[in-house]
Design a protein around this motif. Structure first.
Motif, PDB file in Angstrom:
ATOM      1  N   PRO A  69      52.836 -11.123 -67.214  1.00  0.00           N
ATOM      2  CA  PRO A  69      54.171 -11.671 -67.469  1.00  0.00           C
ATOM      3  C   PRO A  69      54.717 -12.400 -66.241  1.00  0.00           C
ATOM      4  CG  PRO A  69      54.057  -9.349 -68.066  1.00  0.00           C
ATOM      5  CD  PRO A  69      52.797  -9.662 -67.329  1.00  0.00           C
ATOM      6  N   PHE A  70      55.282 -13.549 -66.486  1.00  0.00           N
ATOM      7  CA  PHE A  70      55.912 -14.353 -65.425  1.00  0.00           C
ATOM      8  C   PHE A  70      57.399 -14.369 -65.740  1.00  0.00           C
ATOM      9  CE2 PHE A  70      57.634 -18.118 -63.552  1.00  0.00           C
ATOM     10  CZ  PHE A  70      56.835 -18.486 -62.493  1.00  0.00           C
ATOM     11  N   ALA A  71      58.204 -13.810 -64.856  1.00  0.00           N
ATOM     12  CA  ALA A  71      59.655 -13.730 -65.118  1.00  0.00           C
ATOM     13  C   ALA A  71      60.421 -14.351 -63.966  1.00  0.00           C
ATOM     14  CB  ALA A  71      60.052 -12.272 -65.287  1.00  0.00           C
ATOM     15  N   VAL A  72      61.717 -14.440 -64.144  1.00  0.00           N
ATOM     16  CA  VAL A  72      62.558 -14.968 -63.074  1.00  0.00           C
ATOM     17  C   VAL A  72      63.718 -14.003 -62.847  1.00  0.00           C
ATOM     18  CG1 VAL A  72      64.218 -16.774 -62.548  1.00  0.00           C
ATOM     19  CG2 VAL A  72      61.951 -17.396 -63.309  1.00  0.00           C
ATOM     20  N   ALA A  73      63.885 -13.595 -61.604  1.00  0.00           N
ATOM     21  CA  ALA A  73      65.055 -12.766 -61.263  1.00  0.00           C
ATOM     22  C   ALA A  73      66.204 -13.715 -60.966  1.00  0.00           C
ATOM     23  CB  ALA A  73      64.754 -11.895 -60.056  1.00  0.00           C
ATOM     24  N   VAL A  74      67.358 -13.371 -61.512  1.00  0.00           N
ATOM     25  CA  VAL A  74      68.520 -14.247 -61.318  1.00  0.00           C
ATOM     26  C   VAL A  74      69.516 -13.586 -60.352  1.00  0.00           C
ATOM     27  CG1 VAL A  74      68.287 -15.453 -63.516  1.00  0.00           C
ATOM     28  CG2 VAL A  74      69.546 -13.291 -63.424  1.00  0.00           C
ATOM     29  N   ASN A  75      70.590 -14.306 -60.088  1.00  0.00           N
ATOM     30  CA  ASN A  75      71.738 -13.825 -59.278  1.00  0.00           C
ATOM     31  C   ASN A  75      71.510 -13.831 -57.769  1.00  0.00           C
ATOM     32  OD1 ASN A  75      72.982 -13.210 -61.748  1.00  0.00           O
ATOM     33  ND2 ASN A  75      72.206 -11.113 -61.717  1.00  0.00           N
ATOM     34  N   PHE A  76      70.374 -14.296 -57.308  1.00  0.00           N
ATOM     35  CA  PHE A  76      70.109 -14.188 -55.869  1.00  0.00           C
ATOM     36  C   PHE A  76      70.854 -15.253 -55.070  1.00  0.00           C
ATOM     37  CE2 PHE A  76      66.856 -11.187 -56.899  1.00  0.00           C
ATOM     38  CZ  PHE A  76      66.807 -10.386 -55.773  1.00  0.00           C
ATOM     39  N   LEU A  77      71.708 -14.803 -54.168  1.00  0.00           N
ATOM     40  CA  LEU A  77      72.388 -15.677 -53.219  1.00  0.00           C
ATOM     41  C   LEU A  77      71.915 -15.246 -51.835  1.00  0.00           C
ATOM     42  CD1 LEU A  77      74.538 -17.941 -52.947  1.00  0.00           C
ATOM     43  CD2 LEU A  77      76.226 -16.135 -52.584  1.00  0.00           C
ATOM     44  N   ILE A  78      71.164 -16.129 -51.198  1.00  0.00           N
ATOM     45  CA  ILE A  78      70.561 -15.774 -49.905  1.00  0.00           C
ATOM     46  C   ILE A  78      70.956 -16.841 -48.880  1.00  0.00           C
ATOM     47  CG2 ILE A  78      68.394 -15.307 -48.685  1.00  0.00           C
ATOM     48  CD1 ILE A  78      67.184 -14.810 -51.587  1.00  0.00           C
ATOM     49  N   ALA A  80      70.937  -7.997 -57.128  1.00  0.00           N
ATOM     50  CA  ALA A  80      71.384  -9.265 -56.522  1.00  0.00           C
ATOM     51  C   ALA A  80      72.820  -9.586 -56.934  1.00  0.00           C
ATOM     52  CB  ALA A  80      70.424 -10.386 -56.914  1.00  0.00           C
ATOM     53  N   LYS A  81      73.188  -9.118 -58.128  1.00  0.00           N
ATOM     54  CA  LYS A  81      74.535  -9.397 -58.650  1.00  0.00           C
ATOM     55  C   LYS A  81      75.623  -8.770 -57.774  1.00  0.00           C
ATOM     56  CE  LYS A  81      75.440  -7.894 -62.798  1.00  0.00           C
ATOM     57  NZ  LYS A  81      75.085  -7.669 -64.191  1.00  0.00           N
ATOM     58  N   VAL A  82      75.351  -7.588 -57.231  1.00  0.00           N
ATOM     59  CA  VAL A  82      76.381  -6.956 -56.381  1.00  0.00           C
ATOM     60  C   VAL A  82      76.191  -7.319 -54.905  1.00  0.00           C
ATOM     61  CG1 VAL A  82      76.856  -5.035 -57.944  1.00  0.00           C
ATOM     62  CG2 VAL A  82      75.063  -4.783 -56.200  1.00  0.00           C
ATOM     63  N   MET A  83      75.319  -8.296 -54.660  1.00  0.00           N
ATOM     64  CA  MET A  83      75.063  -8.698 -53.268  1.00  0.00           C
ATOM     65  C   MET A  83      75.459 -10.154 -53.048  1.00  0.00           C
ATOM     66  SD  MET A  83      71.393  -6.878 -52.553  1.00  0.00           S
ATOM     67  CE  MET A  83      71.303  -5.103 -52.285  1.00  0.00           C
ATOM     68  N   ARG A  84      76.399 -10.643 -53.824  1.00  0.00           N
ATOM     69  CA  ARG A  84      76.743 -12.069 -53.746  1.00  0.00           C
ATOM     70  C   ARG A  84      77.972 -12.357 -52.872  1.00  0.00           C
ATOM     71  NH1 ARG A  84      74.224 -15.638 -57.010  1.00  0.00           N
ATOM     72  NH2 ARG A  84      76.028 -17.026 -57.031  1.00  0.00           N
ATOM     73  N   ARG A  85      78.649 -11.299 -52.440  1.00  0.00           N
ATOM     74  CA  ARG A  85      79.854 -11.542 -51.636  1.00  0.00           C
ATOM     75  C   ARG A  85      79.479 -12.011 -50.229  1.00  0.00           C
ATOM     76  NH1 ARG A  85      84.790  -7.600 -52.036  1.00  0.00           N
ATOM     77  NH2 ARG A  85      84.117  -6.126 -53.624  1.00  0.00           N
ATOM     78  N   ASP A  86      80.387 -12.645 -49.554  1.00  0.00           N
ATOM     79  CA  ASP A  86      80.212 -13.092 -48.149  1.00  0.00           C
ATOM     80  C   ASP A  86      78.955 -13.945 -47.955  1.00  0.00           C
ATOM     81  OD1 ASP A  86      82.308 -11.251 -47.775  1.00  0.00           O
ATOM     82  OD2 ASP A  86      80.909  -9.661 -47.205  1.00  0.00           O
ATOM     83  N   GLY A  87      78.616 -14.768 -48.914  1.00  0.00           N
ATOM     84  CA  GLY A  87      77.429 -15.635 -48.746  1.00  0.00           C
ATOM     85  C   GLY A  87      76.133 -14.960 -49.160  1.00  0.00           C
ATOM     86  N   GLY A  88      76.232 -13.746 -49.694  1.00  0.00           N
ATOM     87  CA  GLY A  88      75.042 -13.087 -50.230  1.00  0.00           C
ATOM     88  C   GLY A  88      74.231 -12.361 -49.177  1.00  0.00           C
ATOM     89  N   ILE A  89      72.939 -12.245 -49.443  1.00  0.00           N
ATOM     90  CA  ILE A  89      72.040 -11.533 -48.522  1.00  0.00           C
ATOM     91  C   ILE A  89      71.721 -12.480 -47.363  1.00  0.00           C
ATOM     92  CG2 ILE A  89      69.808 -10.360 -48.333  1.00  0.00           C
ATOM     93  CD1 ILE A  89      69.869 -10.151 -51.473  1.00  0.00           C
ATOM     94  N   LYS A  90      71.757 -11.954 -46.148  1.00  0.00           N
ATOM     95  CA  LYS A  90      71.351 -12.759 -44.988  1.00  0.00           C
ATOM     96  C   LYS A  90      69.873 -12.457 -44.744  1.00  0.00           C
ATOM     97  CE  LYS A  90      75.782 -13.592 -44.128  1.00  0.00           C
ATOM     98  NZ  LYS A  90      76.260 -12.841 -45.315  1.00  0.00           N
TER      99      LYS A  90
END
Ligand code: MEV
Length: 431
Positions: free
Chosen positions: A69-78, A102-112
């Motif tokens: 299976p080839f899937a895509v994870a969404v919501n990533f802000l890096i 990733a959805k709860v990691m979108r604040r302050d520009g996301g994951i550094k």
């Protein structure tokens, strides 16, 4: 010559010239050996998004291809940029967990996420030295010439700003006595780097033999890529995950891994669920990444988690990850596998460094998701839901029936294939 006694009808796997045969003929041999049916042969010969010509070039003895299976994870802000992350994996829940995290990691520009320069280590083992400590100094004395020789191997890499940059020498005590180990530090730019590094290591060894009087033995890249690290970090606000209680529960779960290697192995496996899924989608050498990760996890002499989870002064959860990430976007299978090319396009990464940064961020998010689930509801609920759905499909359910069968099995607390079959029969006969 050894004599092998065979019972009548017993098959042999000794097939001279097997590698030279066309794919179909190889498959016939295997079918004969293993008693494959026509359907099973047809399954292996089903040409998917990796054509046989390419597959046959990639590895030896090919008899088909296998889809995952080839899937895509969404919501990533890096680093302030949005990514859709291609993931290839056989395990349910991983992609959903990454997306949710990733959805709860979108604040302050996301994951550094910041990766170091892409510096790989080429090791040259020097043995049969009368004076290993003096030989070490002789090698250091000729450092510039050694680097120059190495760089002659790859003028394009040098032109791109990469190449052999430095050299380190250690005397290592071994079961066969002391030996000198030379580390060639090579900036491999956008490649994973194994080819460039191995070629350089081989090219400088005659010179090292000449100056030391010793004998160079192995010349090979080190997968403990501790000069090519990715560091990712994130703040998760307590109110986004159910309050300070959940923060504490996650930190306690991390502390378990920090204190106990048995738990740390599983903790890191969860990180690698994300990292390797992206590695597979982009056709990386995922074994190299795994080897690097676990060796790095033990680099202080005890196996430790690759992440840290702490609580900040406001009661929020702060997490960080540090691990080697030897990935490339040029050379290797990345440029050969047609799907890997599409994956890179979906990701939109411009450099191997950026890919490493995305993969570090995914590893961190994946780890958070696992710890959150384990520390709160437990992992099994989500797993069992998916398992129930899989069983329903296997039992022949389609459309709305899949959810219905899965729901009934969960309610009954009996998630088994026979029960799924019974329910499919019962519910279809009712319709
Ligand atoms: C399962 O694939 C991964 C987990 O076991 C990771 C962990 O325990 O942290 C859930």
């Amino acid at each position: 010559m050894s004599l092998v006694l065979r019972l009548p009808g017993e098959k042999t796997s000794r097939i001279p010239g097997f590698y030279k045969l066309p794919i179909k003929e190889r498959l016939e041999k295997v079918a004969d050996f293993a008693g494959l049916t026509d359907e099973e042969k047809a399954l292996l010969l089903k040409e998917g998004n990796l054509d046989f010509k390419t597959a046959d070039i990639m590895i030896e003895n090919v008899i088909g291809t296998m889809a995952y299976p080839f899937a895509v994870a969404v919501n990533f802000l890096i680093n302030g940029k949005d990514y859709m992350v291609p993931m290839v994996i056989e395990e349910s829940s991983v992609v959903a967990a990454a997306s949710n995290a990733a959805k709860v990691m979108r604040r302050d520009g996301g994951i550094k996420s910041v990766a170091t320069d892409p510096v790989m280590i080429g090791q040259i083992q020097v043995i049969k030295l009368r004076n290993p400590w003096y030989a070490k100094m002789q090698i250091i004395e000729h450092k510039d010439e050694i680097l120059e020789l190495a760089n002659q191997q790859d003028p394009i890499l040098v032109k791109l700003g990469g190449g052999a940059k430095d050299l380190e020498v250690r005397v290592v005590d071994s079961p066969r006595g002391p030996m000198v180990i030379v580390h060639l530090l090579v900036d491999v730019r956008d490649a994973m780097g194994a080819n460039a590094v191995n070629t350089m290591a081989e090219s400088v060894s005659p010179f090292i033999e000449k100056i030391t009087g010793g004998k160079t033995h192995l010349r090979i890249i080190s997968n403990l890529a501790d000069r090519r690290l990715v560091r990712s970090w994130v703040k998760v606000y307590k109110e986004d995950i159910g309050g300070e209680e959940v923060v504490d529960a996650i930190v306690d779960a991390w502390a378990f891994a920090a204190a106990d290697p048995y738990r740390a192995a599983t903790h890191n496996k969860g990180i690698m669920n994300g990292v390797i899924a992206v590695a597979l989608a982009t056709a990386q050498d995922h074994r190299a990444i795994e080897a690097g990760a676990h060796a790095y996890a033990a680099h202080f002499g005890r196996y430790e988690p690759l992440t840290h989870w702490e609580k900040d002064e406001d009661g929020n959860l702060v997490g960080s990850l540090e691990m080697p990430m030897a990935v490339g976007i040029v050379g290797g299978a990345t440029k050969v596998h047609p799907v890997a090319k599409v994956s890179l396009k979906i990701l939109g990464v411009k450099t191997a460094k950026e890919l490493a940064e995305v993969m570090g961020a995914v590893g961190l998010a994946q780890n958070f998701a696992a710890l959150r689930a384990l520390a709160t509801e437990g992992i099994q609920r989500g797993h069992m839901k998916l398992h129930a759905r899989n069983l329903a499909v296997m039992a022949g359910a389609t459309g709305d029936l899949i959810e219905e069968v899965a729901r009934r099995m969960i309610e009954e607390g009996k998630i088994t294939f026979p029960r799924a079959k019974e329910l499919v029969e019962e519910l279809t006969s009712k319709k």
